[in-house]
Motif scaffolding. Structure first.
Motif, short mmCIF file in Angstrom:
data_model
loop_
_atom_site.label_atom_id
_atom_site.label_comp_id
_atom_site.label_asym_id
_atom_site.label_seq_id
_atom_site.Cartn_x
_atom_site.Cartn_y
_atom_site.Cartn_z
N ALA A 52 0.83 -1.21 0.00
CA ALA A 52 0.00 0.00 0.00
C ALA A 52 0.86 1.26 0.00
O ALA A 52 0.60 2.20 -0.76
CB ALA A 52 -0.94 -0.02 1.20
N GLU A 53 1.88 1.27 0.85
CA GLU A 53 2.72 2.47 0.97
C GLU A 53 3.53 2.74 -0.30
O GLU A 53 3.67 3.89 -0.70
CB GLU A 53 3.66 2.32 2.16
CG GLU A 53 2.98 2.38 3.52
CD GLU A 53 3.94 2.19 4.67
OE1 GLU A 53 3.50 2.35 5.82
OE2 GLU A 53 5.13 1.88 4.43
N GLU A 54 4.06 1.70 -0.90
CA GLU A 54 4.98 1.89 -2.03
C GLU A 54 4.30 1.94 -3.38
O GLU A 54 4.86 2.50 -4.33
CB GLU A 54 6.03 0.78 -2.03
CG GLU A 54 6.96 0.82 -0.82
CD GLU A 54 8.13 -0.13 -0.92
OE1 GLU A 54 9.05 0.00 -0.11
OE2 GLU A 54 8.11 -1.01 -1.81
N SER A 55 3.09 1.35 -3.50
CA SER A 55 2.45 1.28 -4.81
C SER A 55 1.08 1.93 -4.88
O SER A 55 0.59 2.24 -5.97
CB SER A 55 2.30 -0.18 -5.26
OG SER A 55 1.26 -0.82 -4.54
N GLY A 56 0.41 2.11 -3.72
CA GLY A 56 -0.94 2.64 -3.71
C GLY A 56 -2.02 1.59 -3.79
O GLY A 56 -3.21 1.88 -3.60
N PHE A 57 -1.64 0.33 -4.05
CA PHE A 57 -2.63 -0.73 -4.19
C PHE A 57 -2.91 -1.42 -2.85
O PHE A 57 -2.01 -1.60 -2.03
CB PHE A 57 -2.16 -1.78 -5.20
CG PHE A 57 -2.25 -1.32 -6.62
CD1 PHE A 57 -3.47 -1.28 -7.27
CD2 PHE A 57 -1.11 -0.93 -7.32
CE1 PHE A 57 -3.56 -0.86 -8.60
CE2 PHE A 57 -1.19 -0.50 -8.63
CZ PHE A 57 -2.41 -0.46 -9.28
N ALA A 74 -5.16 2.21 -6.29
CA ALA A 74 -4.69 2.60 -7.61
C ALA A 74 -3.21 2.95 -7.51
O ALA A 74 -2.71 3.26 -6.43
CB ALA A 74 -5.48 3.80 -8.13
N ALA A 75 -2.54 2.92 -8.65
CA ALA A 75 -1.11 3.20 -8.67
C ALA A 75 -0.81 4.59 -8.11
O ALA A 75 -1.45 5.57 -8.51
CB ALA A 75 -0.56 3.06 -10.08
N THR A 117 9.37 5.50 -3.74
CA THR A 117 9.22 4.97 -5.09
C THR A 117 8.85 6.07 -6.08
O THR A 117 8.07 6.97 -5.77
CB THR A 117 8.14 3.87 -5.12
OG1 THR A 117 6.90 4.40 -4.61
CG2 THR A 117 8.56 2.70 -4.24
N SER A 118 9.39 5.96 -7.31
CA SER A 118 9.14 6.98 -8.32
C SER A 118 8.22 6.51 -9.44
O SER A 118 7.71 7.32 -10.21
CB SER A 118 10.47 7.44 -8.94
OG SER A 118 11.15 6.35 -9.55
N GLU A 119 8.00 5.19 -9.57
CA GLU A 119 7.11 4.64 -10.58
C GLU A 119 6.47 3.36 -10.05
O GLU A 119 7.05 2.66 -9.21
CB GLU A 119 7.85 4.33 -11.88
CG GLU A 119 8.35 5.53 -12.65
CD GLU A 119 8.98 5.12 -13.97
OE1 GLU A 119 8.25 4.55 -14.81
OE2 GLU A 119 10.18 5.36 -14.14
N VAL A 120 5.28 3.08 -10.58
CA VAL A 120 4.56 1.84 -10.26
C VAL A 120 4.07 1.25 -11.57
O VAL A 120 3.49 1.96 -12.40
CB VAL A 120 3.36 2.13 -9.33
CG1 VAL A 120 2.60 0.83 -9.04
CG2 VAL A 120 3.80 2.81 -8.04
N ALA A 121 4.32 -0.05 -11.80
CA ALA A 121 3.90 -0.67 -13.06
C ALA A 121 3.80 -2.18 -12.89
O ALA A 121 4.32 -2.76 -11.93
CB ALA A 121 4.88 -0.32 -14.17
#
Length: 209
Positions: free
Chosen positions: A117-122, A161-162, A168-172
């Motif tokens: 949750a903290e690093e990706s938003g999911f 959601a991402a 972290t600078s990107e989520v994919a």
């Protein structure tokens, strides 16, 4: 000892553990002096091998108390449509499965859900424990002052959601065989491939070193 780990690091790590544990349980002042000297020698060996400042290293070693045990790192492999969730670390600009050090007063499962949750938003939930690996035997660079266990969990996305974070600078999401440059100390290609296998074969037993 891993084949590419320098012998001085393996010896220094064990000396540190002996000294720390001895200081935690010994009440005899002469024994405590001996264990303190062992810790100083471990610090000297680390400084010589790494070209780091001896006083800085010794202060790090003295900060740890109690019985010496490995640290615990948790990683979550969450899949959507055959692709695995990954985040890009600000610290080195490379990619990894979401995760990090386990926190006190949280279970390993709670830690990995929080890290995702903290690093990706999911939002995610755990499906199974897939592996417990030893850092020194599996990750690169193997040169780490601590002994580390890495716990990998298979997860599924349940919401969110991402979203990037302070770390972290990107989520994919990435397909097998199309992985980005990896932060090898955190996650290796072999580990991610094994997580794909666990996701595809839920009945696989957990791996361990």
């Amino acid at each position: 000892m891993p084949v590419d780990e320098p012998q001085w690091l393996s010896i220094a790590r064990e000396l540190r553990a002996v000294a720390q544990t001895g200081l935690a349980f010994s009440t005899d002042r002469f024994d405590r002096q001996r264990y303190e000297r062992v810790r100083e020698l471990a610090g000297s060996l680390l400084a010589l091998g790494s070209d780091a400042d001896y006083d800085v290293i010794l202060s790090i070693l003295r900060a740890d108390n109690g019985y010496a045990t490995p640290k615990v790192d948790v990683r979550g492999a969450a899949f959507v449509d055959g692709r695995v969730l990954m985040v890009r670390e600000i610290s080195d600009g490379k990619w990894t499965l979401p995760g990090g050090w386990a926190d006190v007063n949280q279970t390993a499962g709670e830690c990995v859900v929080r890290e995702i949750a903290e690093e990706s938003g999911f939002e995610a939930r755990i499906l199974k424990l897939a592996a417990v690996y030893d850092y020194q035997r599996r990750n690169r660079p193997a040169r780490h002052i601590d002994s580390i266990y890495k716990m990998f969990f298979i997860c599924e996305i349940t919401g969110g959601a991402a979203r990037i974070s302070d770390e972290t600078s990107e989520v994919a999401f990435f397909a097998r065989g199309e992985l980005p440059p990896l932060s090898q100390g955190r996650t290796t290609a072999e580990q991610i491939e094994r997580m794909f296998q666990h996701a595809e074969q839920p009945d696989l037993s957990a791996d361990f070193d």
